[in-house]
Design a protein around this motif. Structure first.
Motif, PDB file in Angstrom:
ATOM      1  N   ALA A 154       0.740  -1.241  -0.024  1.00 19.56           N
ATOM      2  CA  ALA A 154      -0.167   0.015   0.092  1.00 19.56           C
ATOM      3  C   ALA A 154       0.909   1.334  -0.057  1.00 19.56           C
ATOM      4  CB  ALA A 154      -1.039   0.005   1.157  1.00 19.56           C
ATOM      5  N   LEU A 155       1.675   1.350  -0.896  1.00 22.06           N
ATOM      6  CA  LEU A 155       2.542   2.552  -1.161  1.00 22.06           C
ATOM      7  C   LEU A 155       1.634   3.686  -1.534  1.00 22.06           C
ATOM      8  CD1 LEU A 155       5.792   1.754  -3.049  1.00 22.06           C
ATOM      9  CD2 LEU A 155       5.555   2.341  -0.555  1.00 22.06           C
ATOM     10  N   PRO A 156       1.829   5.017  -1.332  1.00 19.97           N
ATOM     11  CA  PRO A 156       1.012   6.014  -1.766  1.00 19.97           C
ATOM     12  C   PRO A 156       0.709   6.103  -3.366  1.00 19.97           C
ATOM     13  CG  PRO A 156       2.655   6.934  -0.441  1.00 19.97           C
ATOM     14  CD  PRO A 156       3.079   5.594  -0.901  1.00 19.97           C
ATOM     15  N   GLY A 157      -0.339   6.053  -3.718  1.00 17.41           N
ATOM     16  CA  GLY A 157      -0.813   6.000  -5.149  1.00 17.41           C
ATOM     17  C   GLY A 157      -0.832   4.905  -5.929  1.00 17.41           C
ATOM     18  N   VAL A 158      -0.828   3.841  -5.275  1.00 18.02           N
ATOM     19  CA  VAL A 158      -1.070   2.384  -6.012  1.00 18.02           C
ATOM     20  C   VAL A 158      -2.600   1.943  -6.065  1.00 18.02           C
ATOM     21  CG1 VAL A 158       1.346   1.512  -5.481  1.00 18.02           C
ATOM     22  CG2 VAL A 158      -0.610   1.034  -3.899  1.00 18.02           C
ATOM     23  N   LEU A 159      -2.916   1.245  -6.830  1.00 19.04           N
ATOM     24  CA  LEU A 159      -4.246   0.942  -7.149  1.00 19.04           C
ATOM     25  C   LEU A 159      -4.420  -0.535  -7.458  1.00 19.04           C
ATOM     26  CD1 LEU A 159      -4.974   3.912  -9.762  1.00 19.04           C
ATOM     27  CD2 LEU A 159      -5.715   3.736  -7.503  1.00 19.04           C
TER      28      LEU A 159
END
Lengths: 486, 482
Positions: B43-48
């Motif tokens: 869950a890094l920032p920006g991942v989808l």
């Protein structure tokens, strides 16, 4: 060099009038001189930018240059860029160096564009003034006592101050268009799904959309050609044939039907704004356009609906910032719960906390139906209003923002007043429609005014063509803020 | 007065896909911590997230197997279940809430008290697993391993249709057999690929449902049995001594055999479910369903195969159920039948459910590891059928084959195990027995049937066990009648 558009810089680079390294050096030195005043950038990395510029020059030497090769583009600090500090304007991510590139960043890198720096913004894109940043407020180059708008205020100020010919931003409720208007540049929020959200730090997923900011509509089109496109890593990315966004640049607007929503002109906007917008619409009439009054009756509900949905999504999107894996973690804590509490209390600013609380509340058991479900229903009504309006017109026009750039601190303690600054921009986000802002004059205090153009789904090329015709007939976008002439 | 126990099960079956539910990372078990967690999983920032098509197919296979196409939602929705926990990287789990992919179905089971019954399914939905918190081996802190984070799960929820621990175990076994049968889950309970939560309540007959307590994370059939038995007994005792049952989540401790409350209703989470805006509604087309249905028909289901065995082989329901406990077992049976002929179905079922099942169990092997092949068993049973071997001799040959001594016929030859069916020789044995046992002969003629068995035994003894016992008894009967 710094007053030139992307289009003319590309031509000059192609003609070897100067190299990308020279252009990049020049802009870096301007940033060094002017950034202390405007605080547009959070991170500037001369070595990294120059390395990209050199690579772009090499690409050109190898005969493989495209329209953005060697062009310095500023990136809102919401886009993950490999090896770059990517903070989203927050203390929470003040040590986060991204290990990967956002899709948009990949596209720009692939085209040979140069990342000239990461721009300042409202924390997690929550704000309309670029004052909520952990890195301090951005100042408006037209008047440093005023805000540049937000949340993409760093990008907007950098472009108007001639620190970058173009920048990328994101727009959840107006965060590209409103700062473009308040800073006197062009900005486009594409149709939801046209630009991949992969690697763009999420605020409100169903509303967030990345887009270009530049001084001319034509430059936006050139940037869109690189930024747009399907990306399998974003499930909401739309799979469509590649489109040439410059395709309608130069096309006459004669016969175009412009819809003027009466709700956009009813009340609330400053006289300086309505005057400039009315003049812009007259200019379009002179170019042979027709105008027709349309109505968006649900628009009055757009702001409240937005402030249910966006915080709801944000409260969940921002849950990952828990101090466990990366980002800020509190130093001393008693146990796990304490660690969460302190980390988030320290890592987030006031506005972010406010929205997390609102969002948590509206999703809570017993409130969900009354707020979230109800808001989703109204959201569909807003989209339906637009669909109805587009049966009678080709594009919709009106002011981008009810005010010009306000003073720093003027609204930061009055959230409702701040939220109402997005009253004209939020409806397009709720409907997923493309919207843009074009400079259309100045108010009595010499602050810029933006004309908003909202088109039907996938009408970006048409809108850019329409805005281009106006910019051919006007010179607002050529005005330079005092002190930025260089 | 009597008590009724009411049980519903929530089962998590880990889907056998190569990659995770919403990312491209591998699902392989047992890798070094955090080596199978990609940017999306941590869950890094920006991942989808992007839904895994293979996992969706697994869910469709399951839906088709338990309820047919009518039980499948053509449109289902992924939702976020929000809560904070260190091994939950996003701060929410992506699951399905209001609109699950499978909306109905049933699992037939055999209840020890009620016979063949159907357990109704409330729903089955797709979701992602969390990571693991590791408390051992760390001093003063907790380790987080995110390899499991994002692993695809199918959560299968039953109606509260079971009324004993035995029925709950039957259901869990039937479900376990089914998910393995249709190749959507490896069923490995030690690795946590198949685990159950049991909702247990008790009531007086005819009264509304009692307050339930949920026993979490039961990863063996034995624990499931023990935990439910303990819990039901505890609830009955509590009520009988004037106490009240509070809704709670409880854990089962295999060491003490007891359940104990983990959290009460008061501190239950408000998960703030809402549709995940990062994922579009999951729409499944009729064409896709039809395509998957073909493959489901090809492998069948335990239920279909069981009915076949009853219908065309005349097997009892109980025999048939045992043969379909896994697809490999049923396939083994089919191979024996193909070689031996369908008239010997009962004989084969007896051997597979008896001798073969017991040695497999003794040596902790599954049928695919059987040391007696289906061809060898078929050949052995052919010798039983044609009278060459008595049942007792056949067991000896079976053990020899199991021990790796060769094929049945070779062993029969080598050990001289041929049954004596030559009636001349058998008549001689019988005459000798009648002559030497006047007392028993008299008893038999006086109506004492027991005496007859003794005579048969004597004749068998004379033949050193090689006489065909059926023939011996026929000859004896004839001779004694005259």
């Amino acid at each position: 060099m710094h007053n030139a558009t992307i289009k003319s810089l590309a031509a000059d680079l192609a003609a070897r009038k100067f190299s990308s390294v020279e252009l990049t050096r020049h802009l870096l030195s301007r940033i060094r001189a002017l950034n202390p005043k405007y605080n547009c950038f959070i991170t500037v990395d001369d070595a990294a930018s120059l390395k990209q510029a050199q690579a772009a020059d090499d690409l050109r030497a190898a005969g493989r240059a495209g329209p953005l090769t060697g062009i310095p583009i500023a990136q809102k600090d919401i886009f993950c860029a490999k090896g770059w500090l990517t903070t989203c304007g927050s203390k929470m991510l003040s040590s986060f160096i991204s290990p990967y590139d956002a899709h948009v960043v990949e596209q720009l890198n692939g085209a040979g564009a140069v990342n000239i720096g990461k721009t300042n913004m409202d924390e997690f894109a929550m704000g309309s003034s670029s004052e909520t940043s952990f890195y301090g407020p951005v100042r408006n180059p037209w008047n440093a006592d005023n805000v540049p708008g937000g949340s993409s205020g760093g990008s907007a100020a950098a472009v108007v101050a001639r620190l970058a010919p173009g920048a990328i931003g994101t727009d959840t409720g107006g965060s590209i268009r409103q700062p473009a208007a308040l800073s006197g540049i062009c900005g486009l929020k594409p149709t939801y799904g046209v630009v991949s959200r992969y690697g763009m730090i999420a605020f409100a997923s169903s509303l967030d959309q990345g887009g270009p900011m530049a001084r001319t509509a034509e430059d936006l089109a050139i940037m869109m050609n690189v930024m747009a496109g399907f990306d399998a890593r974003d499930s909401t990315s739309l799979e469509r044939a590649r489109e040439d966004y410059t395709g309608e640049i130069g096309k006459a607007v004669k016969g175009l039907k412009i819809g003027l929503p009466k709700e956009f002109f009813a009340e609330g906007a400053e006289a300086g704004v309505t005057g400039a917008v009315a003049a812009a619409i007259s200019a379009y009439r002179k170019l042979g356009c027709e105008t027709v009054e349309v109505s968006l009756p649900s628009m009055k509900l757009a702001v409240p609906v937005y402030y249910v949905l966006a915080p709801a999504e944000a409260s969940s999107n921002l849950a990952r910032y828990d101090g466990v894996r990366y980002g800020h973690r509190a130093q001393d804590y008693a146990d796990l719960t304490d660690m969460y509490k302190l980390t988030r209390a320290q890592g987030f600013g006031q506005e972010v906390k406010r929205r997390i609380l609102i969002g948590t509340y509206v999703l809570s058991h017993g409130y969900y139906d009354a707020y979230y479900i109800q808001a989703q229903k109204v959201r569909r009504l807003v989209a339906r209003d637009f669909a109805e309006a587009f049966r009678r017109c080709d594009v919709i026009m009106g002011p981008t923002s009810p005010t010009t750039a306000f003073r720093l601190g003027e609204k930061v303690d009055d959230p409702v007043k701040m939220y109402l600054n997005d009253i004209y921009t939020i409806p397009a986000n709720l409907a997923g429609l493309p919207g843009m802002s074009v400079p259309c004059g100045f108010d009595g205090s010499g602050l810029p005014v933006g004309l908003q153009i909202v088109g039907n789904y996938f009408a970006e090329a048409k809108m850019l063509g329409i805005a281009h015709q106006y910019q051919q007939a006007t010179d607002w976008h050529l005005r330079v803020p005092p002190g930025c002439e260089g | 007065m009597k008590w009724e126990v009411v049980i519903g099960l929530e089962t998590h079956a880990q889907l056998s896909t190569k990659s995770k539910m919403f990312s491209g990372a591998s699902t392989a078990f047992g890798a070094a911590p955090n080596t199978q967690a990609c940017a999306v999983d941590i869950a890094l920032p920006g991942v989808l997230p992007v839904a895994n098509k293979a996992a969706v197919e697994c869910a469709i296979r399951f839906g088709l197997a338990v309820g047919g196409a009518d039980g499948l939602s053509r449109r289902s929705v992924f939702a976020r279940k929000n809560y904070f926990y260190p091994d939950l990287p996003k701060g929410y789990q992506i699951s399905q809430y209001e609109l699950p992919i499978v909306k109905s179905g049933e699992i037939p089971i055999v209840s020890p008290t009620r016979g063949e019954i159907k357990i109704r399914l409330t729903r089955a939905h797709l979701e992602e697993d969390a990571g693991k918190s590791l408390h051992e081996g760390f001093h003063d802190f907790t380790g987080i391993d995110l390899n499991r984070a994002g692993t695809p799960l199918l959560e299968i929820v039953s109606e509260p249709d079971m009324c004993s621990a035995d029925e709950a175990v039957s259901y869990a076994r039937a479900l376990h057999a089914l998910v393995r049968w249709i190749d959507i889950c490896d069923g490995n309970m030690q690795e946590g690929s198949f685990r159950c939560d049991a909702n247990v309540s008790v009531r007086r007959p005819g009264e509304p449902l009692g307050t339930r307590r949920e026993i979490k994370n039961l990863n063996s059939f034995r624990f499931l049995q023990q935990a439910i038995e303990f819990e039901a007994k505890w609830q009955i005792e509590t009520l009988e001594s004037g106490g009240k049952i509070e809704q709670a989540t409880v854990l089962f401790d295999p060491d003490t055999g007891e359940t104990r409350a983990m959290r009460s209703k008061e501190d239950a989470h408000d998960y703030r479910y809402f549709p995940d805006p990062d994922l579009l509604p999951l729409v499944i087309s009729e064409e896709w369903i039809a395509k998957i249905a073909e493959s489901v028909v090809a492998v069948g289901t335990p239920q279909v195969r069981k009915n076949e065995y009853i219908g065309s082989y005349g097997l009892s329901s109980q025999d048939a159920w045992q043969l379909v406990k896994s697809r490999e077992t049923a396939d083994y049976f089919d191979k024996v039948m193909a070689r031996l002929g369908k008239h010997e179905a009962k004989l084969c079922a007896n051997w597979m459910n008896g001798e073969l099942a017991s040695v497999l169990n003794r040596d902790s092997l599954d049928i695919t590891q059987s040391r007696v092949s289906s061809a060898q068993l078929a050949d052995l049973l052919a010798r039983v059928r044609d009278g060459t071997l008595s049942n007792k001799m056949a067991k000896e040959v079976f053990d020899a084959v199991w021990a790796g001594e060769g094929d049945p016929d070779a062993i029969i030859e080598k050990r001289g195990l041929k049954q004596i069916s030559d009636s001349g020789e058998l008549e001689k044995f019988c005459d000798q027995v009648i002559a030497a046992n006047a007392k028993q002969v008299e008893d038999y003629r006086a109506g004492k049937d027991k005496a007859f068995n003794s005579l048969v035994g004597q004749a068998m003894k004379l033949s050193k066990g090689k006489a065909n016992p059926q023939q011996v008894s026929e000859i004896l009967k004839r001779k004694l009648a005259s």
